[in-house]
Design a protein around this motif. Structure first.
Motif, PDB file in Angstrom:
ATOM      1  N   LYS B  48       0.841  -1.191   0.000  1.00 19.28           N
ATOM      2  CA  LYS B  48       0.000   0.000   0.000  1.00 19.28           C
ATOM      3  C   LYS B  48       0.881   1.248   0.000  1.00 19.28           C
ATOM      4  CE  LYS B  48      -3.629  -2.407   2.528  1.00 19.28           C
ATOM      5  NZ  LYS B  48      -2.784  -3.348   3.268  1.00 19.28           N
ATOM      6  N   PRO B  49       0.326   2.358  -0.433  1.00 16.83           N
ATOM      7  CA  PRO B  49       1.136   3.563  -0.605  1.00 16.83           C
ATOM      8  C   PRO B  49       1.833   4.039   0.661  1.00 16.83           C
ATOM      9  CG  PRO B  49      -1.131   3.936  -1.332  1.00 16.83           C
ATOM     10  CD  PRO B  49      -1.055   2.527  -0.890  1.00 16.83           C
ATOM     11  N   LYS B  50       1.200   3.890   1.833  1.00 19.41           N
ATOM     12  CA  LYS B  50       1.789   4.468   3.026  1.00 19.41           C
ATOM     13  C   LYS B  50       2.833   3.567   3.692  1.00 19.41           C
ATOM     14  CE  LYS B  50      -0.269   8.435   3.272  1.00 19.41           C
ATOM     15  NZ  LYS B  50      -1.448   8.762   4.075  1.00 19.41           N
ATOM     16  N   MET B  51       3.073   2.427   3.110  1.00 18.71           N
ATOM     17  CA  MET B  51       3.968   1.484   3.782  1.00 18.71           C
ATOM     18  C   MET B  51       5.427   1.874   3.591  1.00 18.71           C
ATOM     19  SD  MET B  51       2.073  -2.046   2.882  1.00 18.71           S
ATOM     20  CE  MET B  51       2.267  -3.096   4.271  1.00 18.71           C
ATOM     21  N   CYS B  52       6.290   1.342   4.444  1.00 17.96           N
ATOM     22  CA  CYS B  52       7.694   1.721   4.367  1.00 17.96           C
ATOM     23  C   CYS B  52       8.348   1.094   3.142  1.00 17.96           C
ATOM     24  CB  CYS B  52       8.440   1.305   5.636  1.00 17.96           C
ATOM     25  SG  CYS B  52       8.731  -0.453   5.797  1.00 17.96           S
ATOM     26  N   SER B  53       9.529   1.598   2.820  1.00 15.90           N
ATOM     27  CA  SER B  53      10.178   1.218   1.565  1.00 15.90           C
ATOM     28  C   SER B  53      10.965  -0.065   1.628  1.00 15.90           C
ATOM     29  CB  SER B  53      11.125   2.342   1.136  1.00 15.90           C
ATOM     30  OG  SER B  53      10.402   3.477   0.790  1.00 15.90           O
ATOM     31  N   PHE B  54      10.881  -0.768   2.755  1.00 15.46           N
ATOM     32  CA  PHE B  54      11.728  -1.939   2.895  1.00 15.46           C
ATOM     33  C   PHE B  54      10.875  -3.167   3.113  1.00 15.46           C
ATOM     34  CE2 PHE B  54      14.646   1.285   3.070  1.00 15.46           C
ATOM     35  CZ  PHE B  54      14.581   2.043   4.227  1.00 15.46           C
ATOM     36  N   LEU B  55      11.283  -4.260   2.536  1.00 19.31           N
ATOM     37  CA  LEU B  55      10.608  -5.507   2.843  1.00 19.31           C
ATOM     38  C   LEU B  55      11.593  -6.664   2.729  1.00 19.31           C
ATOM     39  CD1 LEU B  55       9.736  -7.144  -0.108  1.00 19.31           C
ATOM     40  CD2 LEU B  55       8.351  -5.111  -0.239  1.00 19.31           C
ATOM     41  N   GLU B  56      11.263  -7.734   3.418  1.00 21.15           N
ATOM     42  CA  GLU B  56      12.077  -8.934   3.307  1.00 21.15           C
ATOM     43  C   GLU B  56      11.430  -9.863   2.297  1.00 21.15           C
ATOM     44  OE1 GLU B  56      11.308  -8.935   7.211  1.00 21.15           O
ATOM     45  OE2 GLU B  56      12.520  -7.131   7.012  1.00 21.15           O
ATOM     46  N   TRP B  57      12.246 -10.363   1.413  1.00 16.77           N
ATOM     47  CA  TRP B  57      11.729 -11.256   0.376  1.00 16.77           C
ATOM     48  C   TRP B  57      12.766 -12.333   0.130  1.00 16.77           C
ATOM     49  CZ3 TRP B  57      13.696 -11.697  -4.759  1.00 16.77           C
ATOM     50  CH2 TRP B  57      12.901 -12.490  -5.619  1.00 16.77           C
TER      51      TRP B  57
END
Lengths: 780, 154
Positions: B48-57
């Protein structure tokens, strides 16, 4: 009519204009045919355009392997436009898995040594992107030469190519280590940056290199100092921070050099403090530098004050309005929670607030960190927060949250009752998400807390009555009701609301569980066994239970069917053993946190160490340990429960044909108190004799404090199980049964002496006698 | 714990899931690349737009940022500084912007080779070559000039 070949831009237009996937494919296939033809015999001057089209098509996912050779040709061409596209093609279409890639080695070599700077740049770039180990070995010396070239443009690229080469072929460190000293004196930011990356790579791979470069710490500190203080030119700054990329890289290298090394750590201490306090963090660039500083401080041997400063910076990050910064703060604090627990604890309230984050990446981090921060002093408060979180958390975090709470509860529970309450609450809220061993853990916990049996069974009963859908909860509740059903009826328990429960209600509830389509097979197993146990715990007649049990004798589920049949048999043929078999379980031994307790085995009242296979249980029987052979035996407290006998009963359907049954023997009778022995010689274990002593009371007065002891000759081994009880009510239907295990390896004639003590008609009685007329089948 | 920040790959893709650029810094088969791209695009586009720019994948960290209709996505590993990767992405966008003059997705589509050339002047093997915007843009300019002239050997 042959359509003319399109220009790249036109091709792209046409592809974008395609309305369907099929149309797109058609356009592309047509064009690829042209491209192929052109590769074969088209104008070499236009070859680079054809390849460019092919590369575009490749990006859309279409095959382009037939362009590989063209890349080689273009790279070898003297024209720069050819080389540019050719090298690009090589980087996109060739990788070290293809044999073709080796063929560009020569071209690269030529371009490195003879090309103009932009050409050298292309060659270096390609080498560092797709250069295989073999290519790196071949071209290492070329790259080494370029490190000394006057052009900083080429040198910066050569340095980074060296980085790639070392990653591919670590032995090449020998070539690339020496130039570093010189390179570190560069003023060109690009070269400096590359050099520091190179040095970092070298140090990571070789302790010798690490030692060597530690000498450079003062120099590095100086470079960083200049960047931070004199505010370098705007050419390299971002938002007022001097070349943050370079700063971060230096800090990272300092981290490696300072790890586990007092002297180096000390040398950088002041600078780190300076960067930590002076960096402007109003924009991301500054935060990036500050963040790297914190990571370095935490990893080296920094002064205590500096560490606290670092943790506090992270704490401040937690309050930052920028989500990304909050994210890195949570991640870092998680890394530090072991080593700097008390420092991180100070930020616990903020961390807990982060549980409310709508962004799942952040709330997940916050959850992990919160769980890591639970300790014995904050466990109550934290568990409450975590339970509130559990109620609203996103589904993919539920399992971790539930498991985390249970784990924390296990480690830090202030009281057993709190522990049971907590587990109960978690099972009620998120039962389907807990790990498999939660059921075993809870039953273990409850079993061991005798003073809380009544409390537990009431809470579980109420919870179960409300909701039979949460399987782990249903399983534990069923087990508990089965075990402690008598306490459920017993009036009041001071810790809970007064609960009036009738036997019929309890039975009805368990039946509901049994019949519900929500119940898993394992759950139904628990319920069935619980019902069975209640046949000895409840006073009412057992018709209802017997009915249920007999119905399930034809259940399609094999496990349930088997249980039901066995329980049926218990009612019919082995009623005298029923009480002993279904008596309260001794406390289960937990050998390790990983030992999974088989619920099926528990339900059967089988051995409390379920990780042992049946075979070794049999061995246990042969291996009976005796305090004194032949002496008076007292019941062993942790003996395998009589349930084992169920497995050994030869009358089970499908069991091996039994030996001829040995007739019962009445050994004692006095004033209505009667003691009968029944014998069993399990097939397959010739030396074993199972004796069940059954005491009944047909008199008008209760028999109390009944104890039976036995003795056998020295060559025998004897083990007495705990009796089913010690009271025989007047005209009672409920007998006392006790199992005796006799091992007779020498096949000696059996002799048995019994000693009875009890109270009857207001008098205490003691009787000692030898059993006569023991049938020969008991020992032959 | 490795202190090396090595970028595995960088992807540019549109909101509709169309790939606009892919730069791989670690040898991966074509088949594997396609699979990873497809998977990662799905994951990122679901954010979603407001989420932070980092994710674990998978076993990687992914740093991504949306600029207009394009997603810029970097996969990094090791002990790393996600914040500086964000700066890296931003710098690349600035370079594109300066080069194309108010860059938009169409520029990247119709001039994809240029986008690669610019990236290759900024990063090499996943590491930053030059921290001066001016310097990088100048180098591209010179290469473009050379392309006009057409000579490759000195």
């Amino acid at each position: 009519m042959v359509m003319p070949s399109l220009k790249l831009q036109d091709l792209i237009e046409e592809i974008r204009g395609a309305k369907t996937q099929a149309q797109e494919r058609e356009v592309i296939q047509k064009e690829c045919a042209h491209i192929r033809a052109s590769f074969r015999d088209g104008d070499p001057l236009l070859r680079h355009r054809q390849l460019a089209k092919l590369l575009y098509v490749h990006m859309l996912g279409y095959p382009a392997h037939f362009g590989q050779m063209e890349c080689l040709k273009l790279i070898a061409s003297p024209r720069f436009s050819d080389k540019r596209v050719g090298y690009l093609g090589a980087m996109l279409l060739l990788d070290e898995r293809q044999d073709a890639h080796l063929l560009i080695t020569n071209s690269i070599k030529n371009d490195l040594s003879q090309g103009v700077q932009p050409v050298q740049a292309l060659a270096l770039c390609t080498l560092s992107t797709v250069g295989s180990a073999e290519m790196c070995r071949d071209l290492a010396s070329e790259v080494e030469k370029l490190l000394l070239q006057p052009s900083s443009y080429v040198r910066k690229k050569a340095v980074l190519t060296a980085v790639h080469m070392i990653r591919k072929v670590p032995e090449l460190s020998n070539i690339f280590l020496p130039p570093c000293t010189q390179l570190l004196r560069e003023r060109h930011h690009g070269i400096l940056l590359g050099t520091i990356t190179l040095i970092t790579e070298l140090c990571e791979r070789s302790p010798a290199a690490l030692k060597h470069f530690r000498k450079m710490v003062p120099q590095l500190v100086q470079i960083l100092h200049t960047l931070v203080t004199s505010g370098c030119s705007t050419e390299h700054s971002i938002s007022g921070v001097g070349d943050p990329f370079l700063q971060v890289q230096i800090l990272r290298l300092l981290r490696i050099l300072g790890q586990n090394h007092e002297e180096s750590s000390e040398a950088m201490n002041d600078l780190l403090a300076q960067v930590a306090t002076n960096t402007d963090t109003s924009r991301n660039a500054g935060s990036a530098v500050l963040f790297e500083t914190v990571l370095t401080i935490m990893d080296i041997r920094s002064a205590a004050g500096l560490r606290v400063l670092a943790v506090n910076i992270l704490g401040r990050f937690l309050l930052n309005s920028d989500k990304n910064i909050r994210y890195v703060a949570l991640t870092s604090l998680l890394r530090l929670v072991q080593s700097d627990h008390s420092a991180v604890q100070r930020h616990r309230p903020t961390v807990v607030e982060c549980l409310q984050e709508p962004d799942a990446s952040l709330s997940r981090r916050a959850l992990e960190l919160s769980l890591a921060l639970v300790n014995s002093s904050n466990v109550r408060a934290m568990t409450q927060e975590l339970q509130s979180f559990l109620e609203v958390c996103p589904p993919d975090l539920r399992a971790d949250c539930a498991s985390g709470i249970l784990l924390a509860a296990e480690r830090f529970a202030p009281t057993k009752r709190w522990h049971i309450d907590t587990i109960l609450r978690v099972l009620t809220m998120a039962g389907t998400h807990v790990r498999d061993d939660a059921v075993a853990n809870l039953t273990q916990l409850i079993g061991g807390a005798q003073e809380l049996h009544a409390y537990s069974v009431r809470c579980l009963y109420s919870a179960l009555a409300e909701d039979i859908s949460q399987q782990p909860l249903v399983q534990v509740a069923s087990w508990c009701i089965g075990e402690y059903g008598d306490l459920l009826l017993e009036g009041s328990c001071e810790e809970t609301e007064p609960l009036q429960v009738e036997e019929e209600e309890v039975l009805a509830l368990l039946e509901r569980v049994l019949q519900s389509h929500l119940s898993l097979p394992a759950t139904r197993g628990y319920a069935l066994t619980a019902l069975m146990k209640l046949s000895t715990r409840f006073r009412g007649d057992n018709n209802r239970i017997r009915q249920v049990v007999s119905i399930y004798g034809s259940c399609l589920d094999l496990e349930l069917q088997q249980r039901a049949v066995e329980y049926n048999a218990l009612f019919r043929k082995y009623d005298h053993m029923r009480a002993a078999i279904l008596e309260k379980m001794p406390l289960v031994e937990r050998s390790s946190p990983q030992a999974e307790e088989q619920p099926e085995e528990e339900g059967r009242g089988a051995s409390p160490t379920p990780t042992e296979p049946k075979a070794s249980e049999l061995l246990n029987l042969l291996d009976l340990l005796d305090d004194s052979s032949g002496g008076a035996q007292h019941p062993a407290p942790q003996s395998p429960s009589p349930g084992d006998a169920v497995g050994c009963l030869p009358a089970m359907p499908g069991a091996p044909p039994p030996l001829a049954p040995i007739p019962d023997l009445r050994v004692f009778e006095r004033q209505g108190l009667r003691l009968t022995l029944s014998f069993e010689r399990p097939s397959g274990v010739p030396a074993l004799l199972l004796i069940t002593a059954t005491a009944t009371n047909s008199s008008g007065s209760d028999v109390t404090h009944f104890v039976c002891q036995a003795a056998v000759p020295k060559s025998f081994q004897l083990q007495l199980q705990a009796p089913s009880g010690d009271t025989l009510p007047a005209q009672g239907s409920l007998p006392i049964t006790q199992l005796l295990r006799v091992l007779n390896p020498t096949k000696a004639p059996l002799r048995l002496k019994l000693r009875l003590t009890y109270n009857h008609f207001g008098q205490s009685v003691q009787e000692v006698f030898e059993v006569n007329n023991l049938p020969a089948e008991t020992w032959q | 714990m490795s202190s090396i920040l090595q970028m595995r790959f960088m992807l540019l893709f549109s909101r509709q899931g169309k790939l606009r650029l892919q730069k791989w810094y670690l040898a991966t088969s074509d088949k594997e690349r396609k699979k990873m791209v497809r998977e990662l695009m799905q994951v990122v586009l679901a954010r979603k737009p407001k989420m932070c720019s980092f994710l674990e994948w998978r076993d990687l960290k992914v740093v991504y940022k949306r600029y207009a209709s394009l997603y810029f996505c970097c996969a990094i590993e090791g002990q790393d500084n996600e914040l500086i990767t964000l700066e890296l992405i931003h710098r690349y966008v600035e370079l594109l912007d300066k080069y194309f003059g108010s860059v938009c997705e169409l520029d990247i589509i119709f001039n994809f080779e240029k986008a690669y050339f610019i990236l290759d002047e900024f990063l090499m093997g996943g590491d930053v070559q030059d921290t001066s915007k001016k310097s990088v843009l100048k180098a591209i300019e010179q290469a473009d000039l050379l392309q006009e002239v057409g000579v490759g050997r000195g």
